[in-house]
Design a protein around this motif. Structure first.
Motif, mmCIF file in Angstrom:
data_model
loop_
_atom_site.group_PDB
_atom_site.id
_atom_site.type_symbol
_atom_site.label_atom_id
_atom_site.label_comp_id
_atom_site.label_asym_id
_atom_site.label_seq_id
_atom_site.Cartn_x
_atom_site.Cartn_y
_atom_site.Cartn_z
ATOM 1 N N UNK A 190 0.851 -1.181 0.000
ATOM 2 C CA UNK A 190 0.000 0.000 0.000
ATOM 3 C C UNK A 190 0.884 1.228 0.000
ATOM 4 N N UNK A 191 0.449 2.287 -0.671
ATOM 5 C CA UNK A 191 1.236 3.513 -0.776
ATOM 6 C C UNK A 191 0.352 4.686 -0.384
ATOM 7 N N UNK A 192 0.843 5.538 0.525
ATOM 8 C CA UNK A 192 0.012 6.621 1.061
ATOM 9 C C UNK A 192 0.408 8.014 0.600
ATOM 10 N N UNK A 209 3.087 -1.042 4.194
ATOM 11 C CA UNK A 209 2.573 0.275 3.822
ATOM 12 C C UNK A 209 3.729 1.260 3.741
ATOM 13 N N UNK A 210 3.898 1.888 2.578
ATOM 14 C CA UNK A 210 4.883 2.954 2.414
ATOM 15 C C UNK A 210 4.188 4.267 2.736
ATOM 16 N N UNK A 211 4.656 4.947 3.786
ATOM 17 C CA UNK A 211 3.942 6.121 4.281
ATOM 18 C C UNK A 211 4.891 7.127 4.918
ATOM 19 N N UNK A 212 4.599 8.423 4.796
ATOM 20 C CA UNK A 212 5.374 9.433 5.512
ATOM 21 C C UNK A 212 4.787 9.756 6.884
ATOM 22 N N UNK A 260 8.375 2.290 6.235
ATOM 23 C CA UNK A 260 7.718 1.054 5.817
ATOM 24 C C UNK A 260 7.006 0.518 7.052
ATOM 25 N N UNK A 261 5.672 0.538 7.039
ATOM 26 C CA UNK A 261 4.882 0.059 8.169
ATOM 27 C C UNK A 261 4.503 -1.399 7.928
ATOM 28 N N UNK A 262 4.636 -2.217 8.977
ATOM 29 C CA UNK A 262 4.361 -3.654 8.882
ATOM 30 C C UNK A 262 3.693 -4.135 10.148
#
Length: 298
Positions: free
Chosen positions: A97-99, A145-148, A270-272
């Protein structure tokens, strides 16, 4: 009583609208499919679907079972994949997922390296959970999830990939181009080109403009390339991560300007799920992402 196969059948019926099409999709005979559903209806003592001519319509009970299927089946599939990955560590599908819109540009630079490093892995980018990625992660619809944005949540971990700075991008002949740094009020009368995201999720608003009480005119755009062309033609200004803005200064007549004396600093994560952070194919993605950070910071 309710088995996984029943959930797959109810989902196929909803997707295809007829017994024949659902049976073909599941590679079973129509009588076998009908028998399984009649058996479940008898056990539950409720009708799950009814005929409307040649089509089927789910009843209220069938709709409930369909919603359960949508939640349970992805979890079961992901659990099986993860258990297999514990044993093999290198085979399956990594659902990403990309935010953030610019993150896609960074992701394009890492995917080829990842697939070369993990030849038995496949990658699926799940667009459904864009800008609500935590929901996808917590409900097992995505794996990473790739997120800032780092939001504390029990059971999740955030691996930092790299730090970056948000910067303003203007045309070389724009009046602000004479400045190396601006304060928020300098954008009061500018047209700010942004991605189609609510203001509260845009860091330029939450960390730079709103604290100063500045609310410039804005225009949402999907395409980064078109956005930069508009900036180059003095049809607006935009804010991007410095690594992406630097790329465009090499190909377009645009200049980078710092936002405030200290700049607007961010980190990409990178959220996991905590239990899966040591799975080899997850570790590989994070390590490659951190290596790629060296490229974007140069």
């Amino acid at each position: 009583m309710i088995e996984r196969n029943h959930l797959r059948i109810i989902q196929a019926l909803a997707d295809h609208g007829s017994l024949t099409a659902a049976a073909n999709a599941l590679f079973v005979t129509q009588p076998a499919l009908s028998h399984q559903m009649r058996y479940l209806e008898q056990k539950l003592e409720v009708a799950l679907w009814e005929r409307q001519g040649r089509k089927l319509r789910l009843t209220q009970a069938g709709d409930l079972l369909l919603r359960v299927a949508g939640q349970v089946l992805p979890v079961l599939e992901q659990t099986e994949q993860t258990l297999q990955a514990y044993g093999e560590g290198q085979e399956g599908i990594l659902r990403l997922g990309v935010e953030c819109h610019p993150c896609y540009e960074w992701l394009k630079g890492i995917l080829a390296d990842y697939l070369l490093a993990m030849p038995k892995m496949d990658v699926d980018i799940v667009h459904k959970f864009q800008f609500s990625g935590l929901e996808g992660l917590l409900n097992f619809h995505i794996d990473l999830l790739v997120t800032p944005d780092k939001v504390k949540q029990e059971g999740l971990v955030y691996a930092p990939l790299f730090d970056y700075e948000l910067v303003l991008l203007v045309a070389n002949d724009h009046p602000l181009a004479t400045q190396d740094m601006i304060e928020a009020d300098a954008l009061e009368n500018e047209l700010l080109l942004t991605f189609p995201v609510p203001h509260e999720r845009l860091d330029v608003y939450s960390q730079f403009l709103m604290p100063a009480g500045v609310n410039p005119k804005h225009k949402a755009m999907e395409s980064i390339d078109i956005m930069i062309q508009m900036v180059g033609l003095q049809r607006g200004v935009t804010v991007l991560p410095n690594w992406l803005a630097t790329f465009y200064t090499k190909t377009m007549a645009v200049k980078i300007i710092r936002l405030g004396k200290k700049g607007v600093m961010k980190t990409l994560f990178a959220a996991m799920r905590e239990a899966e952070q040591k799975v080899p194919y997850m570790r590989c993605f994070v390590e490659l992402g951190q290596q790629k950070s060296m490229d974007v910071s140069e």
